[in-house]
Scaffold this motif. Structure first.
Motif, PDB file in Angstrom:
ATOM      1  N   ILE A 158     -19.879  24.138   2.205  1.00  0.00           N
ATOM      2  CA  ILE A 158     -18.909  23.375   1.394  1.00  0.00           C
ATOM      3  C   ILE A 158     -19.679  22.234   0.613  1.00  0.00           C
ATOM      4  CG2 ILE A 158     -17.111  21.664   1.382  1.00  0.00           C
ATOM      5  CD1 ILE A 158     -15.827  23.124   3.617  1.00  0.00           C
ATOM      6  N   ARG A 159     -20.713  21.708   1.483  1.00  0.00           N
ATOM      7  CA  ARG A 159     -21.608  20.914   0.707  1.00  0.00           C
ATOM      8  C   ARG A 159     -22.391  21.480  -0.673  1.00  0.00           C
ATOM      9  NH1 ARG A 159     -26.969  19.912   0.395  1.00  0.00           N
ATOM     10  NH2 ARG A 159     -27.077  21.715   2.145  1.00  0.00           N
ATOM     11  N   ALA A 160     -22.917  22.592  -0.271  1.00  0.00           N
ATOM     12  CA  ALA A 160     -23.562  23.264  -1.332  1.00  0.00           C
ATOM     13  C   ALA A 160     -22.618  23.638  -2.382  1.00  0.00           C
ATOM     14  CB  ALA A 160     -24.388  24.596  -0.703  1.00  0.00           C
ATOM     15  N   ALA A 161     -21.605  23.869  -2.172  1.00  0.00           N
ATOM     16  CA  ALA A 161     -20.710  24.598  -3.189  1.00  0.00           C
ATOM     17  C   ALA A 161     -20.051  23.090  -4.038  1.00  0.00           C
ATOM     18  CB  ALA A 161     -19.498  25.137  -2.556  1.00  0.00           C
ATOM     19  N   ILE A 162     -19.830  22.283  -3.187  1.00  0.00           N
ATOM     20  CA  ILE A 162     -19.560  20.754  -3.825  1.00  0.00           C
ATOM     21  C   ILE A 162     -20.779  20.331  -4.951  1.00  0.00           C
ATOM     22  CG2 ILE A 162     -19.148  18.445  -3.810  1.00  0.00           C
ATOM     23  CD1 ILE A 162     -17.550  19.141  -1.306  1.00  0.00           C
ATOM     24  N   GLN A 163     -21.848  20.438  -4.479  1.00  0.00           N
ATOM     25  CA  GLN A 163     -22.969  19.935  -5.434  1.00  0.00           C
ATOM     26  C   GLN A 163     -23.277  21.038  -6.409  1.00  0.00           C
ATOM     27  OE1 GLN A 163     -26.169  19.449  -2.399  1.00  0.00           O
ATOM     28  NE2 GLN A 163     -25.519  17.277  -2.282  1.00  0.00           N
ATOM     29  N   ASP A 166     -20.311  21.805 -11.829  1.00  0.00           N
ATOM     30  CA  ASP A 166     -20.990  21.266 -12.920  1.00  0.00           C
ATOM     31  C   ASP A 166     -20.571  19.800 -13.146  1.00  0.00           C
ATOM     32  OD1 ASP A 166     -22.016  20.737 -15.504  1.00  0.00           O
ATOM     33  OD2 ASP A 166     -20.688  21.960 -16.650  1.00  0.00           O
ATOM     34  N   SER A 167     -21.631  18.955 -13.304  1.00  0.00           N
ATOM     35  CA  SER A 167     -21.773  17.447 -13.593  1.00  0.00           C
ATOM     36  C   SER A 167     -20.799  17.147 -14.626  1.00  0.00           C
ATOM     37  CB  SER A 167     -23.120  16.763 -13.351  1.00  0.00           C
ATOM     38  OG  SER A 167     -23.870  17.316 -14.464  1.00  0.00           O
ATOM     39  N   GLY A 168     -20.985  17.930 -15.669  1.00  0.00           N
ATOM     40  CA  GLY A 168     -20.454  17.569 -17.007  1.00  0.00           C
ATOM     41  C   GLY A 168     -18.698  17.524 -16.811  1.00  0.00           C
ATOM     42  N   GLU A 169     -18.440  18.178 -15.991  1.00  0.00           N
ATOM     43  CA  GLU A 169     -16.834  18.334 -15.650  1.00  0.00           C
ATOM     44  C   GLU A 169     -16.492  16.962 -14.769  1.00  0.00           C
ATOM     45  OE1 GLU A 169     -15.162  21.714 -13.851  1.00  0.00           O
ATOM     46  OE2 GLU A 169     -16.445  22.976 -14.961  1.00  0.00           O
ATOM     47  N   ILE A 170     -17.382  16.683 -13.917  1.00  0.00           N
ATOM     48  CA  ILE A 170     -17.145  15.360 -13.019  1.00  0.00           C
ATOM     49  C   ILE A 170     -17.063  14.111 -14.032  1.00  0.00           C
ATOM     50  CG2 ILE A 170     -18.010  13.939 -11.188  1.00  0.00           C
ATOM     51  CD1 ILE A 170     -19.005  16.627  -9.878  1.00  0.00           C
ATOM     52  N   ASN A 180     -11.777   8.680  -7.398  1.00  0.00           N
ATOM     53  CA  ASN A 180     -12.608   9.785  -6.631  1.00  0.00           C
ATOM     54  C   ASN A 180     -11.615  10.678  -5.935  1.00  0.00           C
ATOM     55  OD1 ASN A 180     -14.839   8.590  -7.593  1.00  0.00           O
ATOM     56  ND2 ASN A 180     -15.045   6.949  -5.761  1.00  0.00           N
ATOM     57  N   VAL A 181     -10.467  10.130  -5.580  1.00  0.00           N
ATOM     58  CA  VAL A 181      -9.678  11.246  -4.651  1.00  0.00           C
ATOM     59  C   VAL A 181      -9.147  12.204  -5.842  1.00  0.00           C
ATOM     60  CG1 VAL A 181      -7.748  11.596  -3.396  1.00  0.00           C
ATOM     61  CG2 VAL A 181      -9.123   9.624  -3.048  1.00  0.00           C
ATOM     62  N   GLN A 182      -8.698  11.689  -7.086  1.00  0.00           N
ATOM     63  CA  GLN A 182      -8.080  13.109  -7.976  1.00  0.00           C
ATOM     64  C   GLN A 182      -9.339  13.753  -8.505  1.00  0.00           C
ATOM     65  OE1 GLN A 182      -6.636   9.730 -10.589  1.00  0.00           O
ATOM     66  NE2 GLN A 182      -4.354  10.371 -10.276  1.00  0.00           N
ATOM     67  N   ILE A 183     -10.681  13.026  -8.621  1.00  0.00           N
ATOM     68  CA  ILE A 183     -11.781  14.052  -9.039  1.00  0.00           C
ATOM     69  C   ILE A 183     -11.919  15.243  -7.963  1.00  0.00           C
ATOM     70  CG2 ILE A 183     -14.041  14.111  -9.518  1.00  0.00           C
ATOM     71  CD1 ILE A 183     -13.916  11.408 -10.707  1.00  0.00           C
ATOM     72  N   TYR A 184     -11.688  14.699  -6.558  1.00  0.00           N
ATOM     73  CA  TYR A 184     -12.243  15.664  -5.531  1.00  0.00           C
ATOM     74  C   TYR A 184     -10.741  16.909  -5.575  1.00  0.00           C
ATOM     75  CZ  TYR A 184     -16.305  14.302  -3.360  1.00  0.00           C
ATOM     76  OH  TYR A 184     -17.653  13.948  -2.927  1.00  0.00           O
ATOM     77  N   ARG A 185      -9.759  16.147  -5.769  1.00  0.00           N
ATOM     78  CA  ARG A 185      -8.437  17.173  -5.596  1.00  0.00           C
ATOM     79  C   ARG A 185      -8.343  18.173  -6.797  1.00  0.00           C
ATOM     80  NH1 ARG A 185      -3.074  16.330  -6.728  1.00  0.00           N
ATOM     81  NH2 ARG A 185      -3.537  14.176  -7.059  1.00  0.00           N
TER      82      ARG A 185
END
Length: 285
Positions: A158-163, A166-170, A180-185
């Protein structure tokens, strides 16, 4: 994950229903009588034990379901703590993951089986709690062991998948004012799920097979049932083949459903747009 388990349970329920139909109609008995029954090795004994072993299939699925659900939740927590390097929790997470990945699952199962009652007795004596520790079913200990073991390995996936998201979407989500919670969800977890699904399916298959160790904690699941049946006539080898076939079929079902879900979650690239010469000329004008 819940949708995945729902599909698995539906297919297994249909398979069990078809199996009971064959038994009730007498067709399976006729099939057994047609098989050779040798003295040294009996093919008939292999298939005759399958109905009794399947009676413990719900227990195996129960252990797999709750072990994977709690394990996935813990894995997500471990991954977030490691990515954000949360003070104190980061060290605890590193310790637990290192310990769980460095010790056999059978040892962890025994530690929970004997350790959790000791902890409960301590809390009972320290705070004068009115509970009966003997009422705690051993299934709880097995689920705890499977969940933590699952979390130790799945957290890295999961860590590798999260990293890999794409940083642009974040950054775009942050610019919209998401927390932060909404970004993760809404952004990170949906995208990471697409990347992590193949590895999670393989881990789920491993957990399903790993539930066979639950017999060490006094839980009668499919492997323990095969061992009990083998003790009646000492046809252990035939009974172990029976339970091996069942685990094999379950793994095939999970694998195929996983492939279906993986394809449905696949992000398809847009089709190439071809412009006619007239449209291209008009655009240039």
């Amino acid at each position: 994950m819940l949708v995945f388990f729902a599909l698995v349970l539906v297919l297994l329920a249909l398979a069990v229903w078809g199996w009971h139909y064959l038994i009730d109609s007498g067709q399976y008995d006729g099939f057994l009588r047609s098989l050779p029954d040798g003295r040294l090795f009996s093919i008939r004994s292999v298939f005759s034990a399958i109905p009794n072993i399947l009676e413990r299939l719900p227990m195996t699925l129960w252990l797999t379901f709750w072990g994977s659900i709690f394990g996935l939740a813990l894995a997500l927590l471990f991954a977030i703590v490691k990515i954000n390097r949360v003070p104190v929790l980061y060290r605890l997470q590193a310790f637990f993951v290192s310990f769980l990945r460095g010790t056999p699952i059978l040892v962890q199962l025994m530690l929970t089986y004997y350790g959790i009652p000791l902890l409960l007795r301590y809390l009972k004596m320290e705070y004068n709690l009115n509970w009966n520790i003997n009422d705690v079913p051993p299934i709880i200990f097995a689920v705890v062991a499977f969940a933590f073991n699952e979390a130790a390995y799945t957290s890295e996936t999961i860590r590798a998948a999260i990293q890999a998201v794409d940083s642009g979407e974040i950054e775009a989500a942050k610019s919209l004012g998401m927390t932060n919670v909404q970004i993760y969800r809404r952004v990170i977890i949906p995208n990471a799920a697409v990347i992590a699904t193949p590895s999670l399916i393989n881990t789920l298959i491993g957990l399903t097979k790993g539930t066979s160790l639950a017999f060490s904690a006094g839980i009668i699941e499919m492997f323990a049932q095969a061992k009990i049946i083998g003790g009646r006539d000492y046809r252990y080898f035939e009974r172990y083949i029976s339970v091996a076939l069942i685990y094999w079929i379950i793994s095939i079902i999970i694998e195929n459903i996983g492939r279906y879900i993986e394809k449905s979650m696949e992000i398809k690239s847009p089709d190439n747009i071809t412009l006619k010469e007239g449209e291209l000329a008009n655009d240039q004008d």
